[in-house]
Enzyme design. Structure first.
Site, PDB file in Angstrom:
ATOM      1  N   THR A 292       0.862  -1.184   0.000  1.00  0.00           N
ATOM      2  CA  THR A 292       0.000   0.000   0.000  1.00  0.00           C
ATOM      3  C   THR A 292       0.896   1.229   0.000  1.00  0.00           C
ATOM      4  O   THR A 292       2.117   1.125   0.163  1.00  0.00           O
ATOM      5  CB  THR A 292      -0.910   0.044   1.247  1.00  0.00           C
ATOM      6  OG1 THR A 292      -0.079   0.043   2.401  1.00  0.00           O
ATOM      7  CG2 THR A 292      -1.850  -1.140   1.275  1.00  0.00           C
TER       8      THR A 292
ATOM      9  N   VAL B   8       0.758   4.396   1.938  1.00  0.00           N
ATOM     10  CA  VAL B   8       1.224   5.043   3.174  1.00  0.00           C
ATOM     11  C   VAL B   8       2.192   4.147   3.944  1.00  0.00           C
ATOM     12  O   VAL B   8       3.169   4.603   4.508  1.00  0.00           O
ATOM     13  CB  VAL B   8       0.032   5.431   4.088  1.00  0.00           C
ATOM     14  CG1 VAL B   8       0.542   6.072   5.376  1.00  0.00           C
ATOM     15  CG2 VAL B   8      -0.877   6.402   3.366  1.00  0.00           C
ATOM     16  N   CYS B   9       1.925   2.821   3.890  1.00  0.00           N
ATOM     17  CA  CYS B   9       2.722   1.909   4.713  1.00  0.00           C
ATOM     18  C   CYS B   9       4.218   1.962   4.438  1.00  0.00           C
ATOM     19  O   CYS B   9       4.998   2.073   5.384  1.00  0.00           O
ATOM     20  CB  CYS B   9       2.207   0.490   4.570  1.00  0.00           C
ATOM     21  SG  CYS B   9       0.467   0.376   4.941  1.00  0.00           S
ATOM     22  N   PRO B  10       4.664   1.900   3.161  1.00  0.00           N
ATOM     23  CA  PRO B  10       6.111   1.959   2.975  1.00  0.00           C
ATOM     24  C   PRO B  10       6.715   3.265   3.475  1.00  0.00           C
ATOM     25  O   PRO B  10       7.865   3.293   3.905  1.00  0.00           O
ATOM     26  CB  PRO B  10       6.303   1.789   1.459  1.00  0.00           C
ATOM     27  CG  PRO B  10       4.980   1.985   0.854  1.00  0.00           C
ATOM     28  CD  PRO B  10       3.967   1.667   1.888  1.00  0.00           C
TER      29      PRO B  10
END
Lengths: 188, 223
Positions: A45, A47-49
């Site tokens: 996804t 935002v996650c990285p």
């Protein structure tokens, strides 16, 4: 709503991905040092990285505080590897990425959104005994700040080492002098 | 010397109720002590502290005070650090007691200020005779800077501990410093938590210690 402060981590055993290898992690691995459990909704996804990369950039500072980072999502360890293979940001991560496809950890910490099979953005700081000393839970789209998390870990460690006989200092220039208060009962 | 009449003898920080409490405690003082205040007449905190000192001196028969500006104090009182004003120091028989307050002794620090007076000019707080003897024998100089916030009761306790030690030993100097007033020091010493005590510019302690704990630390200086 259940308060998780001082909650003792329960037994678990999950697979994980760490520096190109698959490993197994249990609750015992989280003891003997400070730990951060960093839940995020899913691999691949946007935002996650960003969050995980921010955490990776501060990882050395966490280690200096005797604190290990464990990211957790409801993906399998194979998906973590695939993500690391596909993303330069994830490839650089050297902390342990826990795989929680059965939701064991997410349920234990109250962050599982069952209908979506994903975890809320929950961050849990555990002391070396495996007890929760601080936590925050964000809705899916609200990111977190590794620098602020590091400050919280330092504060939690400080309180554990020095008890409550200190106050955080927040200097505000221009504050009025506080009126004197006298309390010398038993001191004279 | 600053003309004392330039300083109001009434402090807005001392309410009627507090004045009554102070009067009761200051009556217990038996020895003469002079409060030397180095102030900047253009500085609000200096005026606040000067007024507070004048007001308190007016409540006691054994206390006196003198006010100086920085240039004069640097010549006549080199033992005081005039770089952080206001500073108020306790003198007994014309000698510096090693007890000083940088800032205004408002908030919780009124407790440490009053107890410092009681420890120097009155019967003083009780202290373990064993530790007292060791403090009297101390043969090396110790400087303690205690950084505080006026709203922190832990801070006042640490100041009381350190200044009690200073009252017992000529070799110990204990200075309360209100970190709020000296932001450059808060930055220089990375003060994020208080009370923070710095010993001889080397050892940094956080939180409240007992006299015994403090003695165990300072007896090792200088190595």
């Amino acid at each position: 709503m259940e308060n998780l402060i001082n909650k003792q981590i329960e037994s678990f055993k999950v697979s994980a991905f760490c520096k190109g290898e698959f490993v197994e992690i249990t609750q015992e691995d989280l003891k003997g040092h400070w730990s951060v459990l960093f839940f995020y909704p899913a691999d691949f996804t946007f935002v996650c990285p960003t969050e995980l990369g921010d955490l990776a950039e501060h990882y050395e500072q966490f280690k200096e505080e005797n604190c290990e980072i464990y990211s957790v999502s409801e993906d399998t360890h194979f998906v973590h590897k695939a993500w690391a293979d596909a993303s330069d940001t994830i490839k650089k991560i050297s902390y342990v990425m826990l795989a929680d496809p059965a939701g064991v950890l997410a349920k234990q910490f109250g962050v599982l959104v069952e209908e979506e099979g994903q975890a809320l953005r929950g961050t849990f700081i555990l002391n070396p005994k495996g007890q929760v000393k601080a936590y925050e839970i964000h809705d899916m789209g609200i990111g977190r700040n590794a620098k602020e998390l590091l400050r919280k870990v330092q504060a939690a460690k400080f309180v554990e080492e020095h008890g409550d006989q200190v106050c955080p200092a927040k200097w505000q220039p221009g504050e009025e002098t506080i009126s004197p208060s006298l309390d010398l009962i038993g001191m004279l | 010397m600053v003309d004392i009449e330039k300083i109001s003898s009434r402090s807005e920080l001392i309410t009627k109720e507090l004045e009554e409490q102070l009067h009761t405690i200051l009556k217990k003082l038996t020895d003469e002590v002079c409060l030397v205040c180095v102030i900047d007449l253009a500085d609000k905190a200096s005026i606040e502290m000067a007024e507070l000192v004048r007001h308190m001196v007016g409540l006691s028969e054994t206390l006196s005070c003198h006010f100086y500006e920085k240039a004069e104090a640097e010549i006549n009182f080199p033992e005081l650090d005039s770089s952080m004003l206001p500073v108020t120091a306790l003198y007994k028989e014309d000698s510096y007691t090693g007890i000083a307050f940088h800032g205004v002794t408002g908030g919780k620090e009124m407790n440490s200020f009053v107890l410092a007076l009681y420890n120097v000019a009155g019967a003083g707080q009780e202290i373990d005779k064993h530790i007292q003897k060791k403090l009297h024998k101390l043969s090396h100089k110790i400087e303690m800077k205690i950084f505080v916030s006026l709203s922190c009761h832990h801070c006042a306790q640490q100041v009381i501990t350190c200044q009690k030690m200073a009252a017992e030993s000529e070799m110990i100097e204990a200075k309360m410093i209100d970190a709020r007033l000296y932001p450059h020091l808060a930055e220089e010493y990375h003060i994020e938590r208080i009370p923070m005590t710095i010993i001889n510019e080397k050892e940094v302690l956080l939180g409240v210690k007992t006299i015994d704990q403090m003695y165990q630390i300072i007896k090792a200086y200088p190595k």
